[in-house]
Design an enzyme around this catalytic site. Structure first.
Site, PDB file in Angstrom:
ATOM      1  N   SER A  66      42.871  36.084  50.430  1.00  0.00           N
ATOM      2  CA  SER A  66      44.203  35.677  50.884  1.00  0.00           C
ATOM      3  C   SER A  66      44.726  36.640  51.945  1.00  0.00           C
ATOM      4  O   SER A  66      44.390  37.824  51.968  1.00  0.00           O
ATOM      5  CB  SER A  66      45.183  35.648  49.709  1.00  0.00           C
ATOM      6  OG  SER A  66      44.775  34.720  48.722  1.00  0.00           O
TER       7      SER A  66
HETATM    8  N1  SAH Z   1      42.969  36.127  44.679  1.00  0.00           N
HETATM    9  C1  SAH Z   1      41.887  35.922  45.608  1.00  0.00           C
HETATM   10  C2  SAH Z   1      42.048  34.611  46.373  1.00  0.00           C
HETATM   11  C3  SAH Z   1      40.733  33.877  46.443  1.00  0.00           C
HETATM   12  S1  SAH Z   1      40.784  32.212  46.996  1.00  0.00           S
HETATM   13  C4  SAH Z   1      41.741  37.122  46.547  1.00  0.00           C
HETATM   14  O1  SAH Z   1      42.562  38.017  46.525  1.00  0.00           O
HETATM   15  O2  SAH Z   1      40.743  37.178  47.284  1.00  0.00           O
HETATM   16  C5  SAH Z   1      40.935  31.319  45.470  1.00  0.00           C
HETATM   17  C6  SAH Z   1      39.885  31.528  44.417  1.00  0.00           C
HETATM   18  O3  SAH Z   1      40.216  30.676  43.317  1.00  0.00           O
HETATM   19  C7  SAH Z   1      38.457  31.166  44.825  1.00  0.00           C
HETATM   20  O4  SAH Z   1      37.617  32.241  44.581  1.00  0.00           O
HETATM   21  C8  SAH Z   1      38.114  29.977  43.915  1.00  0.00           C
HETATM   22  O5  SAH Z   1      36.758  29.940  43.526  1.00  0.00           O
HETATM   23  C9  SAH Z   1      39.023  30.235  42.726  1.00  0.00           C
HETATM   24  N2  SAH Z   1      39.346  29.066  41.898  1.00  0.00           N
HETATM   25  C10 SAH Z   1      39.603  27.792  42.280  1.00  0.00           C
HETATM   26  N3  SAH Z   1      39.855  27.011  41.207  1.00  0.00           N
HETATM   27  C11 SAH Z   1      39.767  27.825  40.099  1.00  0.00           C
HETATM   28  C12 SAH Z   1      39.898  27.602  38.697  1.00  0.00           C
HETATM   29  N4  SAH Z   1      40.177  26.409  38.171  1.00  0.00           N
HETATM   30  N5  SAH Z   1      39.728  28.659  37.868  1.00  0.00           N
HETATM   31  C13 SAH Z   1      39.422  29.887  38.350  1.00  0.00           C
HETATM   32  N6  SAH Z   1      39.271  30.150  39.671  1.00  0.00           N
HETATM   33  C14 SAH Z   1      39.442  29.135  40.538  1.00  0.00           C
END
Ligand code: SAH
Length: 215
Positions: A66
């Site tokens: 993000s």
């Molecule tokens: N907090 C992260 C943002 C990553 S983007 C950071 O700081 O980098 C969002 C993430 O959510 C992705 O890695 C994706 O695989 C995960 N994601 C999507 N749906 C999800 C779910 N149902 N349960 C757990 N993770 C999920």
């Protein structure tokens, strides 16, 4: 992996913090945490020069780390106090997790993609950030560790995941990007057993929150 955090990195990080101040991030605990977490270690080493720009960036498995502003905004909206139990959905790169741990919370984080789960858990441990990390479906939450003071969802949720709402303490806060293609950053406060207040903060764009896990 090169784990160096140099003066140059620290300088770039302070400029990023100043940029977040200009963009109206006011919670000092958030700004201090972002000033301390070595974001360049959360990107592939060939992209270090992008680490301290206020931009989202691709990581493994088609996901993104993000944007620093988004991490700061979500952290600020959570109104964090040290010692609180926080559930994060979407560990991804682990950067948001590191910022929250740096703020002194007890962090529980769920990731649905095994590749990211394995990498990020390893990296966070290596740089000394301890939390509890789970490979699983964030729609389910973590009932055995509930209730949580705060819940942060870092993927775009097409609807409010009911199990997450029920795993919040009374008085607890959830910050979640709600919507299909584009999302609205939304803050939910649990006022009582059955009453939830909803505030809409502004538009944002996240990768989708999907069901199930990926090996
Ligand atoms: N907090 C992260 C943002 C990553 S983007 C950071 O700081 O980098 C969002 C993430 O959510 C992705 O890695 C994706 O695989 C995960 N994601 C999507 N749906 C999800 C779910 N149902 N349960 C757990 N993770 C999920």
């Amino acid at each position: 992996m090169e784990m160096l955090d140099s003066f140059r990195h620290k300088g770039m990080r302070q400029r990023l913090v100043q940029e977040l101040v200009r963009k109206n991030i006011t919670d000092n605990k958030v700004l201090e945490a972002i000033g301390r977490v070595p974001r360049h270690l959360f990107l592939d080493s060939s992209f270090v020069s992008f680490a301290y720009q206020d931009k989202a960036f691709p990581i493994a498995a088609g996901q993104t780390i993000s944007q620093p502003y988004t991490v700061a905004l979500q952290s600020q909206l959570l109104n964090i106090s040290a010692g609180e139990k926080v559930l994060e959905v979407g560990t991804g790169s682990g950067y948001q997790a590191a910022v929250l741990i740096e703020m002194g919370v007890k962090l529980f984080s769920i990731e649905r993609q095994k590749e990211l789960f394995t990498r990020s858990t390893h990296l966070l441990k290596q740089i000394g950030y301890s939390g509890r990390f789970f490979l699983g479906d964030g729609y389910e939450g973590l009932s055995s560790f509930a209730p949580f003071d705060k819940v942060i969802v870092t993927a775009g949720a097409p609807f409010l995941p009911e199990k997450l709402l029920l795993q919040m303490k009374i008085g607890g806060i959830m910050v979640i990007p709600l919507g299909d293609k584009k999302q609205v950053m939304t803050r939910i406060t649990r006022l009582s057993e059955d009453d939830f207040e909803q505030e809409q903060i502004g538009e944002c764009a996240f990768v989708p929150m999907l069901k199930g896990t990926v090996n």
